[in-house]
Design a protein around this motif. Structure first.
Motif, PDB file in Angstrom:
ATOM      1  N   ILE A   3      -0.522   3.872 -18.325  1.00 27.63           N
ATOM      2  CA  ILE A   3       0.018   4.295 -16.885  1.00 27.63           C
ATOM      3  C   ILE A   3       2.078   3.546 -16.544  1.00 27.63           C
ATOM      4  CG2 ILE A   3      -0.898   3.860 -14.441  1.00 27.63           C
ATOM      5  CD1 ILE A   3      -3.500   4.641 -15.802  1.00 27.63           C
ATOM      6  N   ILE A   4       2.311   4.541 -15.499  1.00 27.45           N
ATOM      7  CA  ILE A   4       3.780   3.152 -15.003  1.00 27.45           C
ATOM      8  C   ILE A   4       3.721   2.885 -13.565  1.00 27.45           C
ATOM      9  CG2 ILE A   4       5.917   3.979 -15.206  1.00 27.45           C
ATOM     10  CD1 ILE A   4       6.705   5.522 -17.837  1.00 27.45           C
ATOM     11  N   ARG A   5       3.508   2.248 -13.355  1.00 31.06           N
ATOM     12  CA  ARG A   5       3.221   2.355 -11.278  1.00 31.06           C
ATOM     13  C   ARG A   5       4.939   2.403 -11.228  1.00 31.06           C
ATOM     14  NH1 ARG A   5       1.053  -3.389  -8.647  1.00 31.06           N
ATOM     15  NH2 ARG A   5       2.225  -2.788  -6.607  1.00 31.06           N
ATOM     16  N   MET A   6       4.909   3.658 -10.553  1.00 35.13           N
ATOM     17  CA  MET A   6       5.936   3.685  -9.913  1.00 35.13           C
ATOM     18  C   MET A   6       6.477   2.307  -8.929  1.00 35.13           C
ATOM     19  SD  MET A   6       6.747   7.802  -8.027  1.00 35.13           S
ATOM     20  CE  MET A   6       6.750   8.577 -10.005  1.00 35.13           C
ATOM     21  N   THR A   7       7.122   2.540  -8.589  1.00 37.83           N
ATOM     22  CA  THR A   7       8.235   1.350  -7.006  1.00 37.83           C
ATOM     23  C   THR A   7       9.416   1.804  -7.437  1.00 37.83           C
ATOM     24  OG1 THR A   7       7.970  -0.621  -6.960  1.00 37.83           O
ATOM     25  CG2 THR A   7       8.834  -0.509  -9.152  1.00 37.83           C
ATOM     26  N   GLY A   8       9.686   1.074  -5.767  1.00 36.55           N
ATOM     27  CA  GLY A   8      10.958   1.205  -5.647  1.00 36.55           C
ATOM     28  C   GLY A   8      11.841   2.489  -5.094  1.00 36.55           C
ATOM     29  N   GLN A  13      12.959   5.099  -9.758  1.00 39.05           N
ATOM     30  CA  GLN A  13      11.720   5.866  -9.697  1.00 39.05           C
ATOM     31  C   GLN A  13      12.483   6.640 -10.393  1.00 39.05           C
ATOM     32  OE1 GLN A  13      10.435   8.323  -5.871  1.00 39.05           O
ATOM     33  NE2 GLN A  13      10.273   6.552  -4.967  1.00 39.05           N
ATOM     34  N   MET A  14      14.356   6.916 -10.574  1.00 34.81           N
ATOM     35  CA  MET A  14      14.434   7.776 -11.423  1.00 34.81           C
ATOM     36  C   MET A  14      14.656   7.061 -13.072  1.00 34.81           C
ATOM     37  SD  MET A  14      17.686   9.511  -9.614  1.00 34.81           S
ATOM     38  CE  MET A  14      18.809  10.552 -11.525  1.00 34.81           C
ATOM     39  N   PHE A  35       0.441   5.601  -6.232  1.00 34.31           N
ATOM     40  CA  PHE A  35      -0.741   4.809  -4.844  1.00 34.31           C
ATOM     41  C   PHE A  35      -0.002   3.990  -4.393  1.00 34.31           C
ATOM     42  CE2 PHE A  35      -3.991   6.143  -8.042  1.00 34.31           C
ATOM     43  CZ  PHE A  35      -4.270   4.950  -8.150  1.00 34.31           C
ATOM     44  N   THR A  36      -0.795   2.355  -5.284  1.00 38.49           N
ATOM     45  CA  THR A  36      -0.120   1.920  -5.296  1.00 38.49           C
ATOM     46  C   THR A  36       0.710   1.087  -4.462  1.00 38.49           C
ATOM     47  OG1 THR A  36      -1.551   0.641  -7.139  1.00 38.49           O
ATOM     48  CG2 THR A  36      -0.237  -1.161  -6.333  1.00 38.49           C
ATOM     49  N   GLU A  37       2.188   1.495  -4.775  1.00 44.16           N
ATOM     50  CA  GLU A  37       3.466   0.857  -4.032  1.00 44.16           C
ATOM     51  C   GLU A  37       3.550   1.888  -3.190  1.00 44.16           C
ATOM     52  OE1 GLU A  37       5.995  -1.175  -4.586  1.00 44.16           O
ATOM     53  OE2 GLU A  37       4.937  -2.300  -6.645  1.00 44.16           O
ATOM     54  N   TYR A  38       2.584   3.065  -2.626  1.00 36.12           N
ATOM     55  CA  TYR A  38       3.281   3.960  -1.523  1.00 36.12           C
ATOM     56  C   TYR A  38       2.666   4.727  -0.594  1.00 36.12           C
ATOM     57  CZ  TYR A  38       7.221   4.322  -4.579  1.00 36.12           C
ATOM     58  OH  TYR A  38       8.472   4.405  -5.451  1.00 36.12           O
ATOM     59  N   GLU A  39       1.152   3.598  -0.675  1.00 39.68           N
ATOM     60  CA  GLU A  39       0.251   3.993   0.746  1.00 39.68           C
ATOM     61  C   GLU A  39       0.722   3.216   2.393  1.00 39.68           C
ATOM     62  OE1 GLU A  39      -4.018   4.687  -1.672  1.00 39.68           O
ATOM     63  OE2 GLU A  39      -2.842   2.683  -1.220  1.00 39.68           O
ATOM     64  N   GLY A  40       1.381   1.949   2.263  1.00 40.54           N
ATOM     65  CA  GLY A  40       2.027   0.828   3.458  1.00 40.54           C
ATOM     66  C   GLY A  40       2.439   2.281   3.974  1.00 40.54           C
ATOM     67  N   PRO A  45       9.641   7.395   0.519  1.00 40.71           N
ATOM     68  CA  PRO A  45       9.365   8.071   0.020  1.00 40.71           C
ATOM     69  C   PRO A  45       9.864   8.017  -1.266  1.00 40.71           C
ATOM     70  CG  PRO A  45      10.904   8.414   1.243  1.00 40.71           C
ATOM     71  CD  PRO A  45      10.734   7.530   1.364  1.00 40.71           C
ATOM     72  N   VAL A  46       8.779   8.167  -2.143  1.00 38.96           N
ATOM     73  CA  VAL A  46       8.748   9.311  -3.244  1.00 38.96           C
ATOM     74  C   VAL A  46       9.214  10.549  -3.277  1.00 38.96           C
ATOM     75  CG1 VAL A  46       7.493  10.065  -5.631  1.00 38.96           C
ATOM     76  CG2 VAL A  46       6.240   8.165  -4.916  1.00 38.96           C
ATOM     77  N   MET A  47      10.118  10.833  -4.061  1.00 44.77           N
ATOM     78  CA  MET A  47      11.575  11.964  -3.535  1.00 44.77           C
ATOM     79  C   MET A  47      12.104  12.198  -5.200  1.00 44.77           C
ATOM     80  SD  MET A  47      14.551  10.542  -1.107  1.00 44.77           S
ATOM     81  CE  MET A  47      14.184  10.122   0.070  1.00 44.77           C
ATOM     82  N   LEU A  48      10.766  11.857  -6.373  1.00 47.64           N
ATOM     83  CA  LEU A  48      11.202  13.105  -7.430  1.00 47.64           C
ATOM     84  C   LEU A  48      11.312  14.273  -6.875  1.00 47.64           C
ATOM     85  CD1 LEU A  48       9.807  11.137 -10.012  1.00 47.64           C
ATOM     86  CD2 LEU A  48      11.613  11.332  -9.698  1.00 47.64           C
TER      87      LEU A  48
END
Length: 303
Positions: A3-8, A13-14, A35-40, A45-48
């Motif tokens: 599992i990779i933690r997405m951040t920034g 993200q890229m 979700f850990t980094e992006y719920e607040g 935003p996740v832009m992929l």
């Protein structure tokens, strides 16, 4: 499973998605914790989606399993008695870490900002980061018209993207300050003009008003017309992918110490491009592996 933690933001993200592609090419099952980094409320935003990317997402149960994060009383008692048995692995120091590719099962955290992670699958990465038609359908006609106007100008001249990061970078002087100085940009601009005297510079920034004033000093010092500088306006934090699209279509590049402009230059696959980069990336760590072979490094003094 990995599992990779997405951040920034988008640039980070890229890098994380490029690592995902590499791990998948090695036959691993890989998912994202997005979700850990992006719920607040303040989360970026996740832009992929701008590339039409739909990635596999880890469930909370899968995340708890790999990080030993279950909150049931029995799990908490065991952790208190015997310690946490998390499989989290954080990249060592921001440079290429070959251990990242060997951990399984694992919860990988970091930025993974190096082409070395995916240099052998560059074709797959470029194919993945092809902008989707969705970016046009999700914007209004005014922005769409302006972006297409910039695209036409970029394609019709010896275009050079120049990324000036202000805003949050000014608030974190200890990390970012004194690197991409005005002297750095003067040095980069002069280098480009020595090779391409006809160059036209497209300036991208999160502070367009400041840049518009700065252009007056730039044109005077370099003794070229202000018309040779185009301050790109009309995009926002939520539509930053348009800036990256425009950067990638420029023929040459002057980077900020930012993963965003790194990718803007990398997505230009021309063998003839010039890429100017700051000789130091951050003040608090030495990032050696973020540089690619073709980059020309310029110091804060402009040398």
């Amino acid at each position: 499973m990995v599992i990779i933690r997405m951040t920034g933001g988008l640039g980070n993200q890229m890098f994380q998605y490029a690592l995902y592609l590499k791990l998948c090419s090695m036959g691993k099952e890989v998912k994202f914790d997005d979700f850990t980094e992006y719920e607040g409320r303040e989360a970026r935003p996740v832009m992929l989606w701008a590339f039409g990317i739909d990635y596999p997402k880890a469930t909370r149960e899968e995340l708890n399993r790999v990080t030993d994060g279950f909150l049931k009383l029995t799990h908490r008692i065991r952790r208190k008695l015997f310690g946490r048995k998390s499989l989290e692995y954080h990249e060592k120091d921001g440079n290429y870490d070959e251990q990242v590719l060997t951990k399984e099962p694992a919860y990988l955290t970091g930025y993974f900002q190096s082409e070395k992670y995916f240099v052998d699958i560059k074709g797959k990465v470029r194919a993945a980061f092809t902008f989707s038609e969705k970016i046009w359908s999700k914007t209004d006609e005014v922005v769409k018209k302006k972006v297409k106007m910039y695209l036409e100008r970029i394609r019709s001249c010896t275009s050079v993207s120049v990324h000036i990061r202000r805003g949050d970078y000014l608030e974190n002087e200890d990390v970012y300050g004194g690197i991409c100085t005005e002297e750095y940009y003067y040095g980069g601009l002069e280098k480009i003009l020595n090779v391409f005297p006809e160059a036209v510079f497209f300036l991208f920034s999160n502070d367009a008003a400041w840049v518009a004033e700065w252009v007056k000093d730039l044109s005077a010092k370099l003794e070229i017309s202000q018309e040779r500088f185009v301050v790109v306006e009309g995009t926002t934090e939520d539509t930053g992918y348009f800036d990256m699209l425009l950067m990638s279509k420029c023929k040459h590049h002057i980077l900020a110490n930012s993963s965003f402009s790194w990718w803007g230059a990398w997505l230009n696959d021309s063998k003839d491009k010039l890429v100017i980069a700051p000789s130091k990336w951050f003040n608090n760590q030495e990032l050696r592996d973020i540089y690619t072979e073709n980059m020309i490094r310029i110091s804060p003094e402009g040398e």
